[in-house]
Design a protein around this motif. Sequence first.
Motif, short mmCIF file in Angstrom:
data_model
loop_
_atom_site.label_atom_id
_atom_site.label_comp_id
_atom_site.label_asym_id
_atom_site.label_seq_id
_atom_site.Cartn_x
_atom_site.Cartn_y
_atom_site.Cartn_z
N UNK A 111 2.72 -13.71 -27.01
CA UNK A 111 3.54 -13.02 -26.00
C UNK A 111 4.19 -14.01 -25.05
N UNK A 112 3.39 -14.90 -24.49
CA UNK A 112 3.87 -15.90 -23.54
C UNK A 112 2.80 -16.98 -23.40
N UNK A 113 3.24 -18.19 -23.12
CA UNK A 113 2.32 -19.31 -22.99
C UNK A 113 1.22 -19.03 -21.96
N UNK A 114 1.55 -18.26 -20.92
CA UNK A 114 0.59 -18.01 -19.84
C UNK A 114 -0.61 -17.19 -20.31
N UNK A 115 -0.48 -16.51 -21.45
CA UNK A 115 -1.59 -15.66 -21.91
C UNK A 115 -2.80 -16.49 -22.35
N UNK A 116 -2.63 -17.79 -22.45
CA UNK A 116 -3.76 -18.64 -22.81
C UNK A 116 -4.80 -18.68 -21.70
N UNK A 117 -4.44 -18.17 -20.51
CA UNK A 117 -5.43 -18.11 -19.43
C UNK A 117 -6.55 -17.13 -19.75
N UNK A 118 -6.28 -16.20 -20.69
CA UNK A 118 -7.31 -15.23 -21.07
C UNK A 118 -8.11 -15.77 -22.25
N UNK A 119 -9.42 -16.00 -22.08
CA UNK A 119 -10.23 -16.45 -23.22
C UNK A 119 -10.19 -15.41 -24.35
#
Length: 717
Positions: free
Chosen positions: A672-680
Amino acid sequence: MMENKELPNGWAWATVSDLAEVGTGTTPSRDVVAYWKEGSIPWITSSAVNQFSVTEANEKVTSAAIRDTTLRLYPKHTLLLALYGEGKTRGKVSELLIDATINQALAAIQLRESATECRAYLKSFLQSHYDALRRQAVGGMQPNLNLSIVKRIRIPVAPLAEQHRIVEKVEELLSELDVGVAALKRARGNLKKYRAAVLKAAVCGELTADWRASHLNVEPATALLDRILNERRRKWEADQQAKYSASNRALPKRWKHKYSEPDSPEPKEPSKLPFGWVWAKTAQLGDIQLGRQRSPKNRSDKNPTKYIRAANITEQGLALDDLLDMEFSPAEQITYRLRAGDIVLSEASGSPDQVGKPAVWNDEIPNCCFQNTVIRLRPEQVRSKFLLVVFQHLYLNKVLAKVAGGVGINHLSAAKFSALVVSLAPEAEQDAIVSEVEQRLSVISATEEYIDAGLKRASRLRQSILKEAFTGQLVPQNPVEESASELLLRIRQQSKASLSPSRSRQLRRPVRRREPNGIIFHRGAIASYIVRRLSANQSFGRTQLVKALHLAQAHVRVDLALEFKRHQLGPLDEAIYKLEGFARKRGWFIGNERETKGVSYQGGPNIDERCEAALNILGENQREMDRLLTDLLPLDTDAAELFSTIYAAWNDLLIDGRSADDIGIVAEVYAWHESKKKFPRSSILSRIVWMRNNGYVPTGSGSRTQTLSNKDGESGS
């Protein structure tokens, strides 16, 4: 893809954007009937690029869809490149042989009028560099291509006359190669059918007819089944006696009557089974157990334990190189620990054809347990290898696929598995069946290896042909022909002219979004209802409001005519900004900038009037809306973002017809977006489980979230 390689004399480098205009499409809202009913304009999805050319569409849209949305009508001979899609679709190329619209999973490569003669060469080049194209994808667990990447693809351009010779020679050589490859693939497909036929013949007794003729005095399967059932009862009674003895309690009267005897199958036609065989339910043949659910509370702590999941069970057997671990207490380990001889089957999958893959556990890893995507059968006095043959037959011959059910994720379930009726052979004959099956399947496997080796050789030969083609080594060159540099200069000069009027109309985007009359009041009512219910949460802000509106439209099915895009913080429609201003003027609710980042809301003097309107709009959906808001109330900004993003990503997978199992959903969230990597990954999987348990399971309805353009942005929460 071929950067920094020296080109033959007369050749030159160019990008796709030097030769063509690159665009994409969209999915018109499924909720707007006028976009689809009695449509006559072809609408193409990424699955179409699996064909060499596109001559028809499975779905059609109306002119209203082109008028009201960002949909474009692309002319015949436009090249299509899959930006993403199921399995190996990403990076594939096809050609439109009809005028058509496309969805957002495709890039449309429309050759400039001065470059149309390069179409066949460009198509051949892109198809030949499929693997290199896929490697350029960006994103998380499921990388995607995008229009920017497609525009920058570098092409080694040959002189135009040489291009024609290259295309002609490539088609000649590859057509001959394709004939051989097709024959090998047919043979491999026939082997798969033969494998399924062998297994079916095994469980029907056909493979061992000669064995039975020479072994007449064999204990029948009815005696074996009686012995199994008696032994299971004996073990249950022993367990009961031990349990009461451990607690110093006396066994209750008539305690033996509490034993639940497994159901017997309904009587079937005896002639369908060989003499001495019997029908039985799987529940009669051993202990059936569904694995332990994975959740945040079960994270590894004092007793980290390896466990298998559905992904570890393949058609070739168990794949144990990526086992995970979670907390299993000593008591839970007794329940869920695998033992040698256990049969394990995949309980769930996004595809019904993948449900029920069986394998035998042979103590490959000590003290290993299993997750609730796996069903375990612990056989009682039945050969494990024989049962493996039975379940392989049920799997390969699609019996388990018909039994499995579910929306999005297909489940076999322990109850359905327990009720399966299977054929049980006499104990002595089970060994003969296993021997016959293993002998035949070993021949099939050896033949498959031979065919696979042939396919690999053909693939290497194909790559060799294409490498020679696009490095100037396949056909003779003529130095007197117009060079590629001159060709590209001519294309650039002619491309400076404006598009023709007819083509300009085809590619025109709507200037402004057309929305139904009065929709702002409709949205304002639902937004006011949300603000009044969720403003008690101190973290409630724009992110939560937008996510609640998204879930109200997608899950509760409230018609808000919102078009959500894939923003950094999850699904968002920029209409929220207009709604905030309108709500302030009307006194419904007021958005205030926080001292830190984001916006908070408070009710206005007229919020009650809008909430009353919301009740009329919701009607019978009010209960589900209230349940949704109750579940959203305790969530902070990140949790609300994750909830809404998973729902949208999951729904998009279903709309696209892609796999929507846990692995696919997690990959789509990360893409979806690079920022979603914040969710384990564990947090995403836990939220998916929570959504299933609470009834928040998408159905593939509504419209797909739209890809974010460079000009779109999103304010904080």
